[in-house]
Design a protein around this motif. Structure first.
Motif, PDB file in Angstrom:
ATOM      1  N   ALA A  18       0.876  -1.094  -0.022  1.00 23.76           N
ATOM      2  CA  ALA A  18      -0.040   0.051   0.077  1.00 23.76           C
ATOM      3  C   ALA A  18       0.872   1.379   0.224  1.00 23.76           C
ATOM      4  O   ALA A  18       0.779   2.164  -0.640  1.00 23.76           O
ATOM      5  CB  ALA A  18      -0.863  -0.162   1.251  1.00 23.76           C
ATOM      6  N   VAL A  19       1.909   1.192   0.814  1.00 26.66           N
ATOM      7  CA  VAL A  19       2.628   2.358   1.091  1.00 26.66           C
ATOM      8  C   VAL A  19       3.319   2.733  -0.387  1.00 26.66           C
ATOM      9  O   VAL A  19       3.627   3.761  -0.851  1.00 26.66           O
ATOM     10  CB  VAL A  19       3.637   2.326   2.190  1.00 26.66           C
ATOM     11  N   SER A  20       3.908   1.568  -0.928  1.00 28.85           N
ATOM     12  CA  SER A  20       4.632   1.530  -2.310  1.00 28.85           C
ATOM     13  C   SER A  20       3.789   2.253  -3.415  1.00 28.85           C
ATOM     14  O   SER A  20       4.195   2.721  -4.313  1.00 28.85           O
ATOM     15  CB  SER A  20       5.224   0.400  -2.602  1.00 28.85           C
ATOM     16  N   LYS A  21       2.376   1.947  -3.172  1.00 33.70           N
ATOM     17  CA  LYS A  21       1.457   2.502  -4.338  1.00 33.70           C
ATOM     18  C   LYS A  21       0.954   3.830  -3.912  1.00 33.70           C
ATOM     19  O   LYS A  21       0.033   4.595  -4.523  1.00 33.70           O
ATOM     20  CB  LYS A  21       0.195   1.660  -4.483  1.00 33.70           C
ATOM     21  N   GLY A  22       1.403   4.572  -2.675  1.00 32.04           N
ATOM     22  CA  GLY A  22       1.077   5.810  -2.308  1.00 32.04           C
ATOM     23  C   GLY A  22      -0.017   6.021  -1.472  1.00 32.04           C
ATOM     24  O   GLY A  22      -0.589   7.096  -1.083  1.00 32.04           O
TER      25      GLY A  22
END
Ligand code: ATR
Length: 340
Positions: A45-49
């Motif tokens: 999730a964090v890698s996707k923003g």
């Protein structure tokens, strides 16, 4: 897609326009999920923003914060971390507490479990109606001054409680259930937040999964799933509420999106002071939810959607016990406070 950012409150706190509700990873929605899979999901999730993460010391209790503590290793500076205090479970008995000693001890506990120096956004999870809100916020203010908390928020608070709290220390965000079938907050709470420049964090924007899966969701719930006790998901209410999902699904087909995306897009369109926190434990569902950010609705479509949900009515309260909601969140006057 690049996930937009929104500002919550007037103090400069910026979060991803959609957050991630982490509760269901550990509790309430069936058995706890595999820790390594949940950590991977959070990292994904964090890698996707999607960098705005929501938890509480009540989830577990404590296991969800411990999970987040592990997940945050190496990515702490990329996320906006929200946690909450206020629902105690000492000796297995649920109690609502907002007295200063409890506020402080809760914060220390969360910092330890999350293994961070500072909580970005610290919410009072439920309002303690025995303690003047000024007293609770007074202690939260000290936590800000000490650098343990950056911004403060309230969850399930009435408009008058929000106003009183904001007079003691700026409130950055109010977390509240807001979705196509939970709109009572639009009467007083949302206008009050806007008047005071307070951001809004809608929880259960997917109607706890109902807008994604309809009645199928209820049929598939594990025995210990908390939603089994929710009035909207039981008996005749569920039968009547099924039409809501059918109507949303038909509308979604015409828009070329899923019903869950449509419901989430409706919340996302409420303004650039709003950051909903859909909860999921699955990458596939996460992908669908982030896709809602690309669904565009005109103001006519928003109204049409609202009309088809309200036409047959929404049947059943949000909770079996509404005493733990903003409707019962008035606190005594400060002058009456004698401590505990
Ligand atoms: P809450 O704030 O209480 O978490 P919510 O965000 O309205 O409520 O809905 C969360 C529920 O919707 C979860 O049960 C979640 O199930 P999974 O963990 O299996 O995903 C479900 N949900 C979320 N996104 C979904 C999707 N895209 N498709 C199907 N179910 C979804």
């Amino acid at each position: 897609m690049v996930v937009p950012k929104v500002k919550l409150g007037s103090q400069g706190f910026e979060v991803s326009a959609q957050g991630l509700g982490c509760m269901g990873m550990s509790t309430f929605y069936g058995p706890p999920k595999a820790e390594d899979e949940m950590i991977s999901l959070i990292h994904y999730a964090v890698s996707k923003g999607i960098t705005f993460l929501d938890t509480s010391d009540f989830y577990g209790p404590h296991t969800n914060e411990l999970l987040l503590g592990k997940a945050l290793k190496g990515i702490r500076d990329k996320v906006q971390l929200a946690t909450k205090f206020g629902i105690s479970f000492a000796g297995g008995v649920r109690d609502i507490r907002g007295d200063p000693a409890y506020v402080r001890a809760s914060c220390e506990g969360s910092l330890k479990r999350l293994d961070v120096d500072c909580i970005d956004l610290y919410f009072q999870h439920r309002i303690d109606t025995k303690v003047p809100i000024e007293v609770t916020i007074g202690e939260m203010k000290k936590l800000v001054e000490e650098g343990k908390v950056k911004y403060i928020g309230l969850s399930e608070a009435s408009a008058s409680t929000i106003r009183r709290a904001h007079a003691v220390h700026p409130i950055t965000a109010v977390e509240i259930e807001w979705s196509l079938w939970s709109r009572d907050v639009e009467e007083e709470i949302i206008p009050t937040c806007r008047e005071l420049g307070i951001g809004i964090v809608p929880y259960s924007p997917l109607g706890r999964g109902f807008f994604s899966s309809g009645a199928k969701l209820v049929e598939s719930l594990a025995n210990n799933d908390y939603r089994k006790s929710f009035p909207r998901f039981t008996g005749e209410n569920l039968e009547k509420n099924k039409i809501i999902f059918e109507n949303i699904s038909a509308f979604a087909s015409s828009k070329g999106c899923t019903p869950g995306q449509l419901a989430l897009a409706w919340v996302q369109h409420q303004g650039n002071d709003v950051a909903p926190i859909p909860g999921t434990t699955k990458i596939k569902n996460f992908e669908e939810n982030i896709g809602a950010l690309s669904v565009k609705l005109t103001s006519e479509e928003m109204k049409e959607l609202e009309a088809i949900v309200s036409s047959g009515g929404v049947h059943g309260d949000r909770y079996a016990d509404m005493d733990f909601t903003w409707m019962k969140s008035e606190t005594p006057p400060l002058s009456s406070w004698k401590g505990i």
